[in-house]
Design an enzyme around this catalytic site. Structure first.
Site, PDB file in Angstrom:
ATOM      1  N   GLY A   1       0.874  -1.174   0.000  1.00 50.04           N
ATOM      2  CA  GLY A   1       0.000   0.000   0.000  1.00 50.04           C
ATOM      3  C   GLY A   1       0.903   1.214   0.000  1.00 50.04           C
ATOM      4  O   GLY A   1       1.809   1.305  -0.814  1.00 50.04           O
TER       5      GLY A   1
ATOM      6  N   SER B   1       5.791  -5.384  -1.364  1.00 50.17           N
ATOM      7  CA  SER B   1       5.739  -3.966  -1.720  1.00 50.17           C
ATOM      8  C   SER B   1       6.127  -3.103  -0.508  1.00 50.17           C
ATOM      9  O   SER B   1       7.265  -3.205  -0.047  1.00 50.17           O
ATOM     10  CB  SER B   1       4.356  -3.650  -2.288  1.00 50.17           C
ATOM     11  OG  SER B   1       4.354  -2.411  -2.963  1.00 50.17           O
ATOM     12  N   ALA B   2       5.244  -2.303   0.041  1.00 52.54           N
ATOM     13  CA  ALA B   2       5.590  -1.493   1.214  1.00 52.54           C
ATOM     14  C   ALA B   2       6.133  -2.358   2.354  1.00 52.54           C
ATOM     15  O   ALA B   2       7.011  -1.929   3.110  1.00 52.54           O
ATOM     16  CB  ALA B   2       4.371  -0.706   1.688  1.00 52.54           C
TER      17      ALA B   2
ATOM     18  N   HIS C   1       8.522  -3.492  -7.262  1.00 53.35           N
ATOM     19  CA  HIS C   1       7.912  -3.139  -8.562  1.00 53.35           C
ATOM     20  C   HIS C   1       8.977  -2.563  -9.497  1.00 53.35           C
ATOM     21  O   HIS C   1       8.693  -1.644 -10.274  1.00 53.35           O
ATOM     22  CB  HIS C   1       6.797  -2.085  -8.401  1.00 53.35           C
ATOM     23  CG  HIS C   1       5.731  -2.443  -7.415  1.00 53.35           C
ATOM     24  ND1 HIS C   1       4.697  -3.304  -7.711  1.00 53.35           N
ATOM     25  CD2 HIS C   1       5.526  -2.048  -6.124  1.00 53.35           C
ATOM     26  CE1 HIS C   1       3.903  -3.417  -6.654  1.00 53.35           C
ATOM     27  NE2 HIS C   1       4.387  -2.673  -5.682  1.00 53.35           N
TER      28      HIS C   1
ATOM     29  N   GLU D   1       8.385  -7.133 -10.702  1.00 49.38           N
ATOM     30  CA  GLU D   1       7.118  -7.821 -10.420  1.00 49.38           C
ATOM     31  C   GLU D   1       7.295  -9.334 -10.585  1.00 49.38           C
ATOM     32  O   GLU D   1       7.939  -9.788 -11.528  1.00 49.38           O
ATOM     33  CB  GLU D   1       6.059  -7.386 -11.431  1.00 49.38           C
ATOM     34  CG  GLU D   1       5.898  -5.901 -11.585  1.00 49.38           C
ATOM     35  CD  GLU D   1       4.806  -5.366 -10.710  1.00 49.38           C
ATOM     36  OE1 GLU D   1       3.719  -5.948 -10.711  1.00 49.38           O
ATOM     37  OE2 GLU D   1       5.051  -4.370 -10.007  1.00 49.38           O
TER      38      GLU D   1
END
Lengths: 234, 234
Positions: A90, A122-123, A159, A194
């Site tokens: 997020g 991700s985060a 990413h 990814e």
């Protein structure tokens, strides 16, 4: 330590589906009903309850007993008891701010160093690094400081891609990371595309997934890391 | 106040060439040899002397006497004497950190409120907003706080586009701005596409350039602003 740091969560196959084999491997030493805590604080436009449901459904086959941290009556006790800490993606700034407000950062870092498994994407992967300085996210809130969990001694850029919308005059990702490397020339940055992830164990690290990663350090030519055993050092 | 806040500097035509008519209009009340200060601190991989030369060459026809702030013996005196303050793009976090280290932020804000003209592009436009929370840049260094010059009472997102590399699972720009709007629902954000700028005068604002801008506020549907007179209010 026992970490799995993923670039991303979603793919054509469905939420976290591409990563399930690696997540299963992360948890293979754990009992089927292992206590897990899910940290939803990177969610901003996504409701934290909905987020916990999404992740719980995606990981249901593992059999873990997953408690969302925002629902825990005693978050400290929940983290102390957890065999697995799951940190979803997020907005990295929101994630760090919420954890810092609750004064949970040192506890989380200690629990993972003591042996709790850590699954982030991700985060959640940015959070495992020394700082959040290589996040792609917009700084929508001020977390007070950029210092993060420092579970690994290098930075991750999730990413990772150098693709760029045609005609766009803003910086490419490689230019952004070159700026980071100019400001922090001794700190390696692993660009995770990814579909990939980094598996960290006490005895070494492995790049999992179908793609190469890119390693940046200072002014050196970026290095290509192939899937399998990898080393990242300054 | 007399501001020109540009989305970007470079285009096929050359450095700042697309913006020269608007820059000329910004300076039309000034003498041909007006004292200007150029702030190069957003440059990270770009040498500050080289950056000052690039900008000086691009603006040579205006006749302004441009002093690079990093070369000023007395930066405070240079800003006090300047009729124009020029803030170039690059990395917004680095820009803000360098200005804050030198304790120049309150002085810059005061000088512009007193009547000094302000020309900014990209990071220089972010700096004119209440905070840098809508920059697209990577947080490569910690500026200490996200508070900026607050010359306008709303946020700008420069290089605004919703284009996205195919197959990329990271957030779109619209998703990133939606996260900001969720965290700060009363703060408008003006998305300025490449080639556009915002001209701010005491009696109103004008969108300059060939493209529409997009205005975001809380959960409202984004609004399209056409070139010409515009209003941005919460």
């Amino acid at each position: 330590m026992n970490l799995l740091l993923l670039s991303n969560s979603s793919s054509e196959a469905g939420y976290l589906v591409h990563a399930l084999p690696a997540i299963r491997e992360l948890g293979q030493a754990l009992p089927a009903d292992a206590s897990a805590v899910f940290v939803p604080f990177a969610g901003v436009t996504r409701d934290w309850d909905d987020y916990a449901t999404l992740v719980g459904d995606a990981l249901a086959d593992l059999g873990w007993n997953i408690q969302p941290l925002h629902r825990a009556e005693d978050p400290v006790a929940a983290l102390e008891a957890a065999s697995v800490i799951i940190v979803g993606g997020g907005n990295t700034f929101n994630l760090l701010r919420e954890l810092r407000r609750r004064e949970l950062m040192p506890l989380m870092a200690r629990r993972v160093r003591e042996g709790a498994s850590y699954l982030g994407w991700s985060a959640g992967s940015n959070l495992a690094c020394p700082t959040i300085c290589t996040t792609n996210d917009m700084p929508i809130v001020d977390p007070g400081s950029f210092d993060a969990l420092a579970l690994v001694p290098f930075q991750i850029n999730p990413h990772y891609t150098n693709a760029h919308p045609p005609g766009h005059r803003g910086e490419t990702r490689m230019q952004r990371l070159a700026e980071f490397c100019a400001a922090s020339p001794a700190m390696p940055v692993l660009g995770l595309p990814e579909g990939t992830g980094l598996r960290v164990r006490d005895d070494g690290m492995e790049l999992v997934g179908p793609h190469d990663a890119t390693l940046f350090l200072g002014r050196r030519e970026p290095a290509v890391l192939r899937p399998g055993k990898v080393e990242v050092s300054a």
